[in-house]
Design an enzyme around this catalytic site. Sequence first.
Site, PDB file in Angstrom:
ATOM      1  N   GLU A  84      -2.554  -4.761  -0.595  1.00  0.00           N
ATOM      2  CA  GLU A  84      -2.019  -3.432  -0.876  1.00  0.00           C
ATOM      3  C   GLU A  84      -0.504  -3.429  -0.766  1.00  0.00           C
ATOM      4  O   GLU A  84       0.098  -4.315  -0.164  1.00  0.00           O
ATOM      5  CB  GLU A  84      -2.607  -2.388   0.078  1.00  0.00           C
ATOM      6  CG  GLU A  84      -2.760  -2.810   1.529  1.00  0.00           C
ATOM      7  CD  GLU A  84      -1.469  -3.119   2.253  1.00  0.00           C
ATOM      8  OE1 GLU A  84      -0.465  -2.419   2.003  1.00  0.00           O
ATOM      9  OE2 GLU A  84      -1.449  -4.061   3.062  1.00  0.00           O
ATOM     10  N   GLU A 126       0.123  -6.898   1.589  1.00  0.00           N
ATOM     11  CA  GLU A 126       0.132  -7.528   0.268  1.00  0.00           C
ATOM     12  C   GLU A 126      -1.078  -8.432   0.044  1.00  0.00           C
ATOM     13  O   GLU A 126      -1.232  -9.008  -1.034  1.00  0.00           O
ATOM     14  CB  GLU A 126       1.400  -8.373   0.025  1.00  0.00           C
ATOM     15  CG  GLU A 126       2.697  -7.620   0.084  1.00  0.00           C
ATOM     16  CD  GLU A 126       3.906  -8.528  -0.137  1.00  0.00           C
ATOM     17  OE1 GLU A 126       3.716  -9.697  -0.559  1.00  0.00           O
ATOM     18  OE2 GLU A 126       5.032  -8.085   0.120  1.00  0.00           O
TER      19      GLU A 126
END
Length: 347
Positions: free
Chosen positions: A174, A315
């Site tokens: 994310e 991430e």
Amino acid sequence: MSDLTDLLTVPVLDRSLQGALKAALNGKAKPPGALGRVEELALRLGLIQGRLIPSAARPVLLVFAGDHGLTRSGVAAFPSGVTVAMVDTLLAGRASANAFARVVGAEVRVIDAGVAADLSGRTGLVQAKVAPGTEDASVEPAMTLAQAEIALLAGARVADEAIADGANLIALGEMGIGNSASAALLMHRLAPAPLGDCVGEGAGHSPEGMARKRAVLAQAAARSVATAPLEVLTQFGGYEIAMMAGALLAAARAGVPVLVDGFIGTAAALLAVRLAPNARDYCLFAHASAEAGHRLMLEVLEARPLLQLDMRLGEGTGALLAVPLVQVACALLSEVAELADVLEAAG
């Protein structure tokens, strides 16, 4: 996937191959159990995929990006514009997740779940925007019920597309300024756990910033008494978190293992498991984040992370670092000699 009811119908993990998988592992050229948790991982992968020889040769990282209205109340150390900059960095292949993915052989797909900017026309970006960021959850619901359902189903479609293209291992990542605040609120209600145990530094804060973050989240929590998973998502969630949950549920339905990243990813996994409890058995928890609250959330999910590296970037970086562990667990079943053959050769 067009129906939320279908998405939430995750099958019970079929354990019919458990005996055969254990026998296969014990029959390899090594003492039984000598590879510890690698053997446990190989067994889990075989059960999830329903195969005596599982594979993780096609890992795909799905990075969902979204903004949060909570940032307007000062819960983040950086402005929401950083989300756009990091999406562009991911698309350019220059983020930490890209570097890690190249090393471990994973494809990266970046999805606009709800970034507060017009990202149309960007090459390689998967367009799935529900809205340009959520509302400020400290004063009103973050999203409507309809938006929550749209986000869950959109995440499922992204996972389904990756699996249709050959992915046999899904990693979740994310990007979204303010999403540790949203995740803390989700954890608070869905674990459940005291709010103070759920709030951490996120992308970094001064002592004053942390005090502000805690005060805003306390205000948000006091605004709603929601405890049902879908209502908690509408009150406090983020579009990228909802889409990660949807992707996890779709992968579970397809019998594809999911590598869950750190604090934000685990909040999405917690949401998915509260919506469909059977989804828990399809999750592989990659690492123990340094973010406050993550270890407690892992305990609630009865999860043992594969790695502990004191990371808290997001991430999907932690999930990517666990990809080789998943792949060697598969190789244990596919490439290691049989003990009986070794003994026969030894005379």
